[in-house]
Design a protein around this motif. Structure first.
Motif, PDB file in Angstrom:
ATOM      1  N   TYR A  35     -42.884  12.477 -39.411  1.00  0.00           N
ATOM      2  CA  TYR A  35     -42.064  13.604 -39.849  1.00  0.00           C
ATOM      3  C   TYR A  35     -41.023  13.952 -38.786  1.00  0.00           C
ATOM      4  CZ  TYR A  35     -40.739  18.393 -40.957  1.00  0.00           C
ATOM      5  OH  TYR A  35     -40.017  19.527 -41.217  1.00  0.00           O
ATOM      6  N   ALA A  36     -41.459  14.061 -37.522  1.00  0.00           N
ATOM      7  CA  ALA A  36     -40.530  14.433 -36.451  1.00  0.00           C
ATOM      8  C   ALA A  36     -39.471  13.358 -36.235  1.00  0.00           C
ATOM      9  CB  ALA A  36     -41.307  14.682 -35.163  1.00  0.00           C
ATOM     10  N   ALA A  37     -39.865  12.099 -36.312  1.00  0.00           N
ATOM     11  CA  ALA A  37     -38.945  11.006 -36.006  1.00  0.00           C
ATOM     12  C   ALA A  37     -37.935  10.752 -37.118  1.00  0.00           C
ATOM     13  CB  ALA A  37     -39.743   9.734 -35.720  1.00  0.00           C
ATOM     14  N   PHE A  38     -38.330  10.983 -38.371  1.00  0.00           N
ATOM     15  CA  PHE A  38     -37.468  10.548 -39.469  1.00  0.00           C
ATOM     16  C   PHE A  38     -37.115  11.624 -40.499  1.00  0.00           C
ATOM     17  CE2 PHE A  38     -39.982   6.792 -38.135  1.00  0.00           C
ATOM     18  CZ  PHE A  38     -38.942   6.005 -37.662  1.00  0.00           C
ATOM     19  N   LEU A  39     -37.916  12.665 -40.609  1.00  0.00           N
ATOM     20  CA  LEU A  39     -37.724  13.615 -41.704  1.00  0.00           C
ATOM     21  C   LEU A  39     -37.376  15.029 -41.254  1.00  0.00           C
ATOM     22  CD1 LEU A  39     -40.762  12.498 -43.922  1.00  0.00           C
ATOM     23  CD2 LEU A  39     -38.353  11.861 -44.203  1.00  0.00           C
ATOM     24  N   ARG A  40     -37.804  15.422 -40.097  1.00  0.00           N
ATOM     25  CA  ARG A  40     -37.610  16.811 -39.657  1.00  0.00           C
ATOM     26  C   ARG A  40     -36.122  17.129 -39.490  1.00  0.00           C
ATOM     27  NH1 ARG A  40     -40.654  18.457 -34.245  1.00  0.00           N
ATOM     28  NH2 ARG A  40     -38.978  17.192 -33.329  1.00  0.00           N
ATOM     29  N   PRO A  41     -35.647  18.217 -40.079  1.00  0.00           N
ATOM     30  CA  PRO A  41     -34.219  18.537 -39.972  1.00  0.00           C
ATOM     31  C   PRO A  41     -33.868  19.073 -38.579  1.00  0.00           C
ATOM     32  CG  PRO A  41     -35.370  20.289 -41.135  1.00  0.00           C
ATOM     33  CD  PRO A  41     -36.377  19.185 -40.922  1.00  0.00           C
ATOM     34  N   ALA A  42     -32.633  18.849 -38.192  1.00  0.00           N
ATOM     35  CA  ALA A  42     -32.146  19.425 -36.936  1.00  0.00           C
ATOM     36  C   ALA A  42     -32.009  20.928 -37.095  1.00  0.00           C
ATOM     37  CB  ALA A  42     -30.793  18.809 -36.580  1.00  0.00           C
ATOM     38  N   LYS A  43     -32.141  21.632 -36.001  1.00  0.00           N
ATOM     39  CA  LYS A  43     -31.945  23.080 -36.041  1.00  0.00           C
ATOM     40  C   LYS A  43     -30.449  23.389 -36.170  1.00  0.00           C
ATOM     41  CE  LYS A  43     -36.089  24.343 -33.423  1.00  0.00           C
ATOM     42  NZ  LYS A  43     -36.755  25.077 -34.507  1.00  0.00           N
ATOM     43  N   PRO A  44     -30.093  24.478 -36.812  1.00  0.00           N
ATOM     44  CA  PRO A  44     -28.677  24.878 -36.909  1.00  0.00           C
ATOM     45  C   PRO A  44     -28.214  25.421 -35.551  1.00  0.00           C
ATOM     46  CG  PRO A  44     -30.077  26.537 -37.917  1.00  0.00           C
ATOM     47  CD  PRO A  44     -30.992  25.412 -37.522  1.00  0.00           C
ATOM     48  N   LEU A  45     -27.690  24.564 -34.719  1.00  0.00           N
ATOM     49  CA  LEU A  45     -27.473  24.892 -33.314  1.00  0.00           C
ATOM     50  C   LEU A  45     -26.526  26.074 -33.119  1.00  0.00           C
ATOM     51  CD1 LEU A  45     -27.201  21.292 -31.806  1.00  0.00           C
ATOM     52  CD2 LEU A  45     -29.219  22.748 -32.032  1.00  0.00           C
ATOM     53  N   ARG A  46     -25.422  26.091 -33.807  1.00  0.00           N
ATOM     54  CA  ARG A  46     -24.449  27.175 -33.617  1.00  0.00           C
ATOM     55  C   ARG A  46     -25.030  28.521 -34.043  1.00  0.00           C
ATOM     56  NH1 ARG A  46     -18.679  26.994 -33.190  1.00  0.00           N
ATOM     57  NH2 ARG A  46     -17.758  29.045 -33.566  1.00  0.00           N
ATOM     58  N   ALA A  47     -25.676  28.544 -35.210  1.00  0.00           N
ATOM     59  CA  ALA A  47     -26.235  29.800 -35.711  1.00  0.00           C
ATOM     60  C   ALA A  47     -27.409  30.273 -34.858  1.00  0.00           C
ATOM     61  CB  ALA A  47     -26.670  29.623 -37.160  1.00  0.00           C
ATOM     62  N   ARG A  48     -28.203  29.333 -34.382  1.00  0.00           N
ATOM     63  CA  ARG A  48     -29.422  29.712 -33.659  1.00  0.00           C
ATOM     64  C   ARG A  48     -29.159  30.026 -32.191  1.00  0.00           C
ATOM     65  NH1 ARG A  48     -34.961  28.967 -34.493  1.00  0.00           N
ATOM     66  NH2 ARG A  48     -36.209  28.780 -32.594  1.00  0.00           N
ATOM     67  N   TYR A  49     -28.243  29.274 -31.560  1.00  0.00           N
ATOM     68  CA  TYR A  49     -28.112  29.372 -30.109  1.00  0.00           C
ATOM     69  C   TYR A  49     -26.776  29.914 -29.621  1.00  0.00           C
ATOM     70  CZ  TYR A  49     -32.271  26.424 -30.151  1.00  0.00           C
ATOM     71  OH  TYR A  49     -33.532  25.923 -30.367  1.00  0.00           O
ATOM     72  N   GLY A  50     -25.680  29.558 -30.278  1.00  0.00           N
ATOM     73  CA  GLY A  50     -24.386  30.004 -29.798  1.00  0.00           C
ATOM     74  C   GLY A  50     -23.299  29.007 -30.116  1.00  0.00           C
ATOM     75  N   ALA A  51     -22.055  29.383 -29.806  1.00  0.00           N
ATOM     76  CA  ALA A  51     -20.886  28.633 -30.280  1.00  0.00           C
ATOM     77  C   ALA A  51     -20.503  27.456 -29.400  1.00  0.00           C
ATOM     78  CB  ALA A  51     -19.694  29.585 -30.411  1.00  0.00           C
ATOM     79  N   TRP A  52     -20.963  27.436 -28.147  1.00  0.00           N
ATOM     80  CA  TRP A  52     -20.501  26.416 -27.213  1.00  0.00           C
ATOM     81  C   TRP A  52     -21.668  25.632 -26.615  1.00  0.00           C
ATOM     82  CZ3 TRP A  52     -15.475  25.145 -25.663  1.00  0.00           C
ATOM     83  CH2 TRP A  52     -14.459  25.949 -26.187  1.00  0.00           C
ATOM     84  N   ALA A  53     -21.366  24.390 -26.240  1.00  0.00           N
ATOM     85  CA  ALA A  53     -22.305  23.556 -25.490  1.00  0.00           C
ATOM     86  C   ALA A  53     -21.629  23.107 -24.201  1.00  0.00           C
ATOM     87  CB  ALA A  53     -22.716  22.331 -26.302  1.00  0.00           C
ATOM     88  N   VAL A  54     -22.382  23.098 -23.121  1.00  0.00           N
ATOM     89  CA  VAL A  54     -21.925  22.552 -21.843  1.00  0.00           C
ATOM     90  C   VAL A  54     -22.660  21.233 -21.632  1.00  0.00           C
ATOM     91  CG1 VAL A  54     -21.850  22.865 -19.337  1.00  0.00           C
ATOM     92  CG2 VAL A  54     -21.433  24.819 -20.860  1.00  0.00           C
ATOM     93  N   VAL A  55     -21.911  20.170 -21.406  1.00  0.00           N
ATOM     94  CA  VAL A  55     -22.507  18.843 -21.223  1.00  0.00           C
ATOM     95  C   VAL A  55     -22.039  18.270 -19.893  1.00  0.00           C
ATOM     96  CG1 VAL A  55     -22.823  16.532 -22.174  1.00  0.00           C
ATOM     97  CG2 VAL A  55     -22.465  18.477 -23.725  1.00  0.00           C
ATOM     98  N   THR A  56     -22.969  18.029 -18.984  1.00  0.00           N
ATOM     99  CA  THR A  56     -22.600  17.406 -17.711  1.00  0.00           C
ATOM    100  C   THR A  56     -22.701  15.884 -17.840  1.00  0.00           C
ATOM    101  OG1 THR A  56     -24.833  17.376 -16.748  1.00  0.00           O
ATOM    102  CG2 THR A  56     -23.546  19.409 -16.495  1.00  0.00           C
ATOM    103  N   GLY A  57     -21.925  15.196 -17.014  1.00  0.00           N
ATOM    104  CA  GLY A  57     -21.893  13.742 -17.125  1.00  0.00           C
ATOM    105  C   GLY A  57     -21.366  13.305 -18.476  1.00  0.00           C
ATOM    106  N   ALA A  58     -20.305  13.972 -18.936  1.00  0.00           N
ATOM    107  CA  ALA A  58     -19.851  13.817 -20.320  1.00  0.00           C
ATOM    108  C   ALA A  58     -18.818  12.714 -20.518  1.00  0.00           C
ATOM    109  CB  ALA A  58     -19.259  15.139 -20.812  1.00  0.00           C
ATOM    110  N   THR A  59     -18.527  11.939 -19.486  1.00  0.00           N
ATOM    111  CA  THR A  59     -17.446  10.963 -19.624  1.00  0.00           C
ATOM    112  C   THR A  59     -17.916   9.581 -20.077  1.00  0.00           C
ATOM    113  OG1 THR A  59     -17.609  10.443 -17.254  1.00  0.00           O
ATOM    114  CG2 THR A  59     -15.990  12.110 -17.920  1.00  0.00           C
ATOM    115  N   ASP A  60     -19.197   9.291 -19.963  1.00  0.00           N
ATOM    116  CA  ASP A  60     -19.695   7.957 -20.308  1.00  0.00           C
ATOM    117  C   ASP A  60     -21.087   8.063 -20.924  1.00  0.00           C
ATOM    118  OD1 ASP A  60     -17.678   5.974 -19.221  1.00  0.00           O
ATOM    119  OD2 ASP A  60     -18.103   7.083 -17.384  1.00  0.00           O
ATOM    120  N   GLY A  61     -21.508   6.969 -21.541  1.00  0.00           N
ATOM    121  CA  GLY A  61     -22.899   6.800 -21.940  1.00  0.00           C
ATOM    122  C   GLY A  61     -23.468   7.916 -22.782  1.00  0.00           C
TER     123      GLY A  61
END
Length: 319
Positions: A35-61
């Motif tokens: 269920y977790a690997a294939f069926l579980r839906p992602a959480k609604p990130l913007r509604a649940r947590y906030g409007a922005w994401a900060v990602v470090t090491g964002a230029t590669d990989g």
């Protein structure tokens, strides 16, 4: 049939009952994993947590792929990295794929001196933003496998600075805003070398720094889960990136895009996870193989990597 069972000795009945319990637990664990690997839906990130994401090491990989996935999920992304040109390229890629996505860039070299001041500047640059997701992805590994006595001072310092100090400082800088808003998700990219494999011979310092990330994340999860903040350590095995020196994706070494798609679906769930399903199979294999055998296999594998690294260095010196 019931009568036949009743006629069995008590020890046989107890053994059968224990077997049924074990089988039921195994079946339940398998069902939950599927269920977790294939069926579980992602959480609604913007509604649940906030409007922005900060990602470090964002230029590669993995970092670049996660930034693109988070933008696709409707978040604005603050791209953090050491190359202005690469940051601009990723920001342009985000805009091309998701024209309505907002992007910001911040240049920082986590290995450079003055880390505290640089992270303070990052914190100032995001002041006022509704940062809902932080992904601590920036990290460093060995150029290739080597014995501990072969790890020089500069490499050891950079491993600790990027994999331990930078993760700690950036988390501290972003967390205070999440506490004020009473919501947020922190994703720290750990490693299977620290949480899946029984040992990491010839990658000792790297694995030890990632073990810090694992414990740091787990403890923060307990501290802040009742404050609306989900903290998670993701522990991938091999991904086809420059850092892993894997050029071609495969079943057990997925592309960064494949990994990132799975990783975003896991945000906000288990405090420690291995999002890509094939990596979970490796976790299971390492859990059932006797540790001495696993250690012997891992040592042989890393010694082979060390030999290839030495050969590559020798060829470079000849040019």
């Amino acid at each position: 049939m019931a009568g036949a069972i009743a006629q069995q000795p008590a020890w046989a009945q107890a053994l059968a009952a224990a077997g049924l319990i074990v089988a039921a637990r195994s079946a339940a664990r398998l069902a939950l994993w599927l269920y977790a690997a294939f069926l579980r839906p992602a959480k609604p990130l913007r509604a649940r947590y906030g409007a922005w994401a900060v990602v470090t090491g964002a230029t590669d990989g993995i970092g670049r792929a996660l930034a693109l996935e988070l933008a696709a999920a409707g978040l604005g992304v603050v791209l953090v990295g050491r190359s202005p040109d690469k940051l601009a390229a990723v920001a342009a890629e985000v805009g091309a794929r998701r024209p309505d996505a907002q992007t910001r860039t911040f240049v920082i070299d986590f290995a450079a001196d003055g880390l505290a001041a640089n992270v303070a500047a990052l914190a100032e640059s995001i002041r006022g933003l509704d940062v809902g997701v932080l992904v601590n992805n920036a990290g460093l590994c060995y150029p290739y496998a080597r014995y501990f006595h072969e790890v020089d001072e500069a490499l050891a310092r950079d491993l600790i600075r990027l994999n331990v100090e930078a993760v700690t400082r950036v988390t501290h800088a972003v967390l205070s805003g999440m506490v004020q808003r009473k919501r947020g998700a922190i994703v720290n990219i750990g490693s299977g070398a620290a949480t899946i494999m029984p040992s990491a011979p010839l990658y000792t310092v790297y694995a030890a720094t990632k073990a810090y990330v694992d414990q740091f994340s787990k403890s923060l999860h307990v501290e802040y889960k009742n404050k609306g903040i989900d903290v998670q350590c993701q522990a991938p095995m091999y991904v086809a990136t420059k850092m892993a020196s894997i050029r071609k994706a495969s079943l057990f070494a997925p592309s960064p895009e494949t990994y990132a798609h799975a990783a975003v679906r896991y945000i906000g769930y288990e405090p420690r996870c291995t999002p890509h399903w094939a990596h979970t199979l490796l976790w299971f294999l390492f859990s059932v193989v006797p540790e001495p055998l696993a250690d012997r296999y891992l040592l042989g594998t890393t010694l082979s990597i060390r030999d290839r690294g030495h050969a590559k260095e020798a060829r470079k010196k000849m040019l």
